[in-house]
Write an enzyme that holds these catalytic residues in place. Structure first.
Site, PDB file in Angstrom:
ATOM      1  N   THR A 126      -7.099  -8.847  -5.659  1.00 16.36           N
ATOM      2  CA  THR A 126      -5.962  -8.650  -4.756  1.00 16.36           C
ATOM      3  C   THR A 126      -6.122  -9.438  -3.451  1.00 16.36           C
ATOM      4  O   THR A 126      -7.247  -9.713  -3.026  1.00 16.36           O
ATOM      5  CB  THR A 126      -5.839  -7.146  -4.427  1.00 16.36           C
ATOM      6  N   ASP A 127      -4.992  -9.706  -2.792  1.00 19.59           N
ATOM      7  CA  ASP A 127      -5.054 -10.374  -1.480  1.00 19.59           C
ATOM      8  C   ASP A 127      -5.691  -9.478  -0.420  1.00 19.59           C
ATOM      9  O   ASP A 127      -6.066  -9.946   0.654  1.00 19.59           O
ATOM     10  CB  ASP A 127      -3.651 -10.825  -1.018  1.00 19.59           C
ATOM     11  N   GLU A 128      -5.827  -8.166  -0.721  1.00 21.38           N
ATOM     12  CA  GLU A 128      -6.388  -7.258   0.284  1.00 21.38           C
ATOM     13  C   GLU A 128      -7.854  -7.542   0.579  1.00 21.38           C
ATOM     14  O   GLU A 128      -8.384  -7.082   1.589  1.00 21.38           O
ATOM     15  CB  GLU A 128      -6.216  -5.803  -0.160  1.00 21.38           C
ATOM     16  N   TYR A 150     -10.012   1.132  -0.694  1.00 19.78           N
ATOM     17  CA  TYR A 150      -9.500   0.429  -1.876  1.00 19.78           C
ATOM     18  C   TYR A 150      -9.867  -1.054  -1.822  1.00 19.78           C
ATOM     19  O   TYR A 150     -10.428  -1.616  -2.772  1.00 19.78           O
ATOM     20  CB  TYR A 150      -7.973   0.576  -1.978  1.00 19.78           C
TER      21      TYR A 150
HETATM   22  P1  NAD Z   1      -1.852   0.934 -11.604  1.00 19.57           P
HETATM   23  O1  NAD Z   1      -2.450   1.966 -10.717  1.00 19.57           O
HETATM   24  O2  NAD Z   1      -0.396   0.976 -11.896  1.00 19.57           O
HETATM   25  O3  NAD Z   1      -2.601   0.927 -13.010  1.00 19.57           O
HETATM   26  C1  NAD Z   1      -3.985   1.055 -13.142  1.00 19.57           C
HETATM   27  C2  NAD Z   1      -4.287   1.341 -14.609  1.00 19.57           C
HETATM   28  O4  NAD Z   1      -5.704   1.416 -14.766  1.00 19.57           O
HETATM   29  C3  NAD Z   1      -3.706   2.672 -15.110  1.00 19.57           C
HETATM   30  O5  NAD Z   1      -3.119   2.496 -16.374  1.00 19.57           O
HETATM   31  C4  NAD Z   1      -4.933   3.581 -15.211  1.00 19.57           C
HETATM   32  O6  NAD Z   1      -4.812   4.588 -16.198  1.00 19.57           O
HETATM   33  C5  NAD Z   1      -6.015   2.563 -15.541  1.00 19.57           C
HETATM   34  N1  NAD Z   1      -7.363   3.024 -15.167  1.00 19.57           N
HETATM   35  C6  NAD Z   1      -7.747   3.555 -13.974  1.00 19.57           C
HETATM   36  N2  NAD Z   1      -9.050   3.860 -14.011  1.00 19.57           N
HETATM   37  C7  NAD Z   1      -9.509   3.498 -15.247  1.00 19.57           C
HETATM   38  C8  NAD Z   1     -10.772   3.529 -15.865  1.00 19.57           C
HETATM   39  N3  NAD Z   1     -11.855   4.038 -15.242  1.00 19.57           N
HETATM   40  N4  NAD Z   1     -10.895   3.061 -17.135  1.00 19.57           N
HETATM   41  C9  NAD Z   1      -9.802   2.561 -17.795  1.00 19.57           C
HETATM   42  N5  NAD Z   1      -8.575   2.520 -17.243  1.00 19.57           N
HETATM   43  C10 NAD Z   1      -8.429   2.971 -15.980  1.00 19.57           C
HETATM   44  O7  NAD Z   1      -2.271  -0.462 -10.960  1.00 19.57           O
HETATM   45  P2  NAD Z   1      -1.449  -1.827 -10.853  1.00 19.57           P
HETATM   46  O8  NAD Z   1      -0.608  -1.785  -9.649  1.00 19.57           O
HETATM   47  O9  NAD Z   1      -0.868  -2.140 -12.174  1.00 19.57           O
HETATM   48  O10 NAD Z   1      -2.666  -2.835 -10.559  1.00 19.57           O
HETATM   49  C11 NAD Z   1      -3.382  -3.424 -11.651  1.00 19.57           C
HETATM   50  C12 NAD Z   1      -4.475  -4.304 -11.084  1.00 19.57           C
HETATM   51  O11 NAD Z   1      -3.912  -5.292 -10.242  1.00 19.57           O
HETATM   52  C13 NAD Z   1      -5.481  -3.539 -10.219  1.00 19.57           C
HETATM   53  O12 NAD Z   1      -6.757  -4.073 -10.467  1.00 19.57           O
HETATM   54  C14 NAD Z   1      -5.037  -3.845  -8.791  1.00 19.57           C
HETATM   55  O13 NAD Z   1      -6.138  -3.801  -7.917  1.00 19.57           O
HETATM   56  C15 NAD Z   1      -4.497  -5.248  -8.944  1.00 19.57           C
HETATM   57  N6  NAD Z   1      -3.432  -5.645  -8.012  1.00 19.57           N
HETATM   58  C16 NAD Z   1      -2.345  -4.836  -7.812  1.00 19.57           C
HETATM   59  C17 NAD Z   1      -1.330  -5.273  -6.965  1.00 19.57           C
HETATM   60  C18 NAD Z   1      -0.100  -4.432  -6.710  1.00 19.57           C
HETATM   61  O14 NAD Z   1       0.673  -4.769  -5.796  1.00 19.57           O
HETATM   62  N7  NAD Z   1       0.154  -3.370  -7.452  1.00 19.57           N
HETATM   63  C19 NAD Z   1      -1.423  -6.522  -6.321  1.00 19.57           C
HETATM   64  C20 NAD Z   1      -2.577  -7.300  -6.547  1.00 19.57           C
HETATM   65  C21 NAD Z   1      -3.559  -6.867  -7.405  1.00 19.57           C
HETATM   66  O1  DAU Z   2      -1.431  -6.613  -1.378  1.00 12.35           O
HETATM   67  C1  DAU Z   2      -1.758  -6.243  -2.685  1.00 12.35           C
HETATM   68  C2  DAU Z   2      -1.840  -4.744  -2.753  1.00 12.35           C
HETATM   69  O2  DAU Z   2      -0.503  -4.263  -2.610  1.00 12.35           O
HETATM   70  C3  DAU Z   2      -2.455  -4.217  -4.033  1.00 12.35           C
HETATM   71  O3  DAU Z   2      -3.790  -4.659  -4.116  1.00 12.35           O
HETATM   72  C4  DAU Z   2      -2.394  -2.692  -4.079  1.00 12.35           C
HETATM   73  O4  DAU Z   2      -2.863  -2.227  -5.317  1.00 12.35           O
HETATM   74  C5  DAU Z   2      -0.953  -2.270  -3.899  1.00 12.35           C
HETATM   75  O5  DAU Z   2      -0.876  -0.862  -3.843  1.00 12.35           O
HETATM   76  C6  DAU Z   2      -0.361  -2.869  -2.631  1.00 12.35           C
HETATM   77  O6  DAU Z   2      -0.969  -2.303  -1.442  1.00 12.35           O
HETATM   78  P1  DAU Z   2      -0.093  -1.905  -0.161  1.00 12.35           P
HETATM   79  O7  DAU Z   2      -0.824  -0.877   0.598  1.00 12.35           O
HETATM   80  O8  DAU Z   2       0.377  -3.103   0.559  1.00 12.35           O
HETATM   81  O9  DAU Z   2       1.181  -1.268  -0.943  1.00 12.35           O
HETATM   82  P2  DAU Z   2       2.066   0.029  -0.642  1.00 12.35           P
HETATM   83  O10 DAU Z   2       3.220  -0.012  -1.578  1.00 12.35           O
HETATM   84  O11 DAU Z   2       1.250   1.270  -0.605  1.00 12.35           O
HETATM   85  O12 DAU Z   2       2.587  -0.249   0.839  1.00 12.35           O
HETATM   86  C7  DAU Z   2       3.321  -1.413   1.153  1.00 12.35           C
HETATM   87  C8  DAU Z   2       3.595  -1.392   2.641  1.00 12.35           C
HETATM   88  O13 DAU Z   2       4.491  -0.297   2.921  1.00 12.35           O
HETATM   89  C9  DAU Z   2       2.345  -1.124   3.483  1.00 12.35           C
HETATM   90  O14 DAU Z   2       2.421  -1.856   4.700  1.00 12.35           O
HETATM   91  C10 DAU Z   2       2.419   0.371   3.790  1.00 12.35           C
HETATM   92  C11 DAU Z   2       3.928   0.639   3.836  1.00 12.35           C
HETATM   93  N1  DAU Z   2       4.303   1.992   3.401  1.00 12.35           N
HETATM   94  C12 DAU Z   2       3.910   2.418   2.177  1.00 12.35           C
HETATM   95  C13 DAU Z   2       4.216   3.692   1.738  1.00 12.35           C
HETATM   96  C14 DAU Z   2       3.765   4.176   0.375  1.00 12.35           C
HETATM   97  C15 DAU Z   2       5.072   2.813   4.242  1.00 12.35           C
HETATM   98  O15 DAU Z   2       5.451   2.420   5.351  1.00 12.35           O
HETATM   99  N2  DAU Z   2       5.367   4.080   3.811  1.00 12.35           N
HETATM  100  C16 DAU Z   2       4.957   4.561   2.604  1.00 12.35           C
HETATM  101  O16 DAU Z   2       5.244   5.746   2.292  1.00 12.35           O
END
Ligand code: NAD
Ligand code: DAU
Length: 340
Positions: A126-128, A150
């Site tokens: 992730t970009d985080e 995280y």
């Molecule tokens: P998500 O939370 O929707 O899905 C995570 C999945 O992993 C779920 O299906 C869960 O059951 C499974 N899981 C959790 N723990 C596990 C374990 N111990 N063994 C096997 N399976 C397990 O997450 P997402 O948003 O789809 O993100 C997927 C990947 O992409 C993650 O690695 C996250 O860090 C990365 N990512 C997410 C974002 C975003 O904006 N959502 C952006 C950049 C990178």
């Molecule tokens: O940047 C990549 C990441 O993006 C991924 O690695 C993470 O898995 C994914 O959850 C996401 O992280 P963020 O923390 O950026 O996403 P989130 O949707 O939780 O929040 C997006 C922005 O909105 C953040 O600045 C926090 C704000 N927010 C979020 C929630 C849930 C609010 O203001 N209120 C809220 O209730």
């Protein structure tokens, strides 16, 4: 590449990747390996349920015996690791599960992959990991400054992948995606949370001043980016998958309300997330040089996404019960009361 284990494939981005791979590569066998935590949802995989080149296996990536068995039984040659605890707010409340899956789980998967002679391993990151960036764009060689439990757990998983590449010569590529949105996203993240709350005419708890910036990437573009890096990435390299759609949270929220025909008065500015990163932004040049291009622009992608949540209440209404409501109370009850 023939037998691909997709861990975390029942989650939001992992399931988009599974659906994409099953359809695009009929000659590959795609095995989804997922623990089915609160965020894992078998409904996300209904579109591929009958496909001949798809299997589902329930398991924990931190459970060595189960991982080993799956690698052997499916003659796995390629692993793509999406499995993670992925929500920043939950990592602030309870970091334990993040260490279990994002750190220990990633290590076990790498270690078993090495023992089984895996040919390629893709770690989805992730970009985080770069942390907050005031100006400009993060490049792949920039230093890591993760700020939430995280982000730190993802940085640790990624660094272990790098170590397995350097030390044991494993073939490993890494992707770093930006904030992803789209259908089938668990409704705790900003876009699906606010869209579904607004549909029910409920308050939208926007953290702080709402001027934090995120770079939004449509989920199918993210899935295609992982596919591209998996096939063409150079071992040992990381690739940013940037949406190049930077938006302030307040603007995203306002647009969601407009699309749903709901009033701006639903927005509540609540006390900020602890350690809240102000801005993420990455350069996508390196992935572009591999041939990846995002196809969705944010306005079109957000509209399609909001419509999807409007049209698919069957998918999210059953999630917003039980554990979800407990979490909602822990995360928002005091915050919403504080601004009232
Ligand atoms: P998500 O939370 O929707 O899905 C995570 C999945 O992993 C779920 O299906 C869960 O059951 C499974 N899981 C959790 N723990 C596990 C374990 N111990 N063994 C096997 N399976 C397990 O997450 P997402 O948003 O789809 O993100 C997927 C990947 O992409 C993650 O690695 C996250 O860090 C990365 N990512 C997410 C974002 C975003 O904006 N959502 C952006 C950049 C990178
Ligand atoms: O940047 C990549 C990441 O993006 C991924 O690695 C993470 O898995 C994914 O959850 C996401 O992280 P963020 O923390 O950026 O996403 P989130 O949707 O939780 O929040 C997006 C922005 O909105 C953040 O600045 C926090 C704000 N927010 C979020 C929630 C849930 C609010 O203001 N209120 C809220 O209730």
């Amino acid at each position: 590449m023939k037998n691909i284990l997709v861990t975390g494939g029942a989650g939001f981005i992992g399931s988009a990747f599974v659906r994409h791979m099953v359809e695009r590569y009929p000659d590959y066998n795609i095995v989804c390996f997922d623990k089915l935590t609160y965020a894992g949802n078998i409904d996300n995989l209904l579109p591929v349920d009958d496909a001949e080149n798809y299997r589902f296996e329930r398991g924990d990536i931190a459970d060595r015996a189960t991982v080993s068995r799956a690698l052997r039984d499916y003659c796995v040659d390629t692993v793509v690791n999406f499995a993670a605890e992925s929500h920043v707010d939950r990592s602030i409340l309870d970091p334990d599960a993040f260490i279990h899956t994002d750190v220990v789980g990633a290590y076990i998967l790498l270690d078993e992959g090495r023992k089984h002679g895996i040919e390629r391993f893709c770690q989805v990151s992730t970009d985080e990991v770069y942390g907050d960036i005031d100006i400009g764009l993060s490049l792949e060689d920039d230093r890591f400054l993760p700020n939430s439990p995280y982000a730190a757990s993802k940085a640790a998983g990624e660094l272990m992948a790098r170590a397995y590449c350097v030390t044991y010569g494993m073939d490993i590529v890494i992707t770093r995606g930006s904030n992803t949105y789209g259908p089938y996203q668990y409704p705790e993240k900003l876009v699906p949370f606010f869209a579904t709350e607004a549909i029910d005419h409920r308050p939208l708890p926007l953290y702080g001043d709402g001027e934090q910036i995120r770079d939004w990437l449509y989920v199918d573009d993210h899935a295609r980016g992982v596919d591209c890096v998996l096939h063409f990435g150079v071992s040992g390299e990381a690739y940013n998958l940037a949406g190049e759609n930077q938006r302030a949270n307040i603007d995203v929220t306002t647009r969601i309300l407009e699309l749903l025909g709901k009033p701006a008065s639903l927005i509540r500015h609540v006390p900020d997330r602890e350690g809240h990163d102000r801005r993420y932004a990455m350069s996508a040049e390196k992935a572009r040089a591999l041939g990846w291009r995002r196809q969705f622009d944010f306005d079109a992608g957000l509209e399609a996404t909001v419509r999807w949540y409007q049209d698919n209440e069957w998918w999210w209404r059953k999630i917003k019960t039980g554990e979800y409501l407990e979490y909602y109370k822990r995360q928002y009850a005091e915050r919403l009361a504080a601004q009232a």
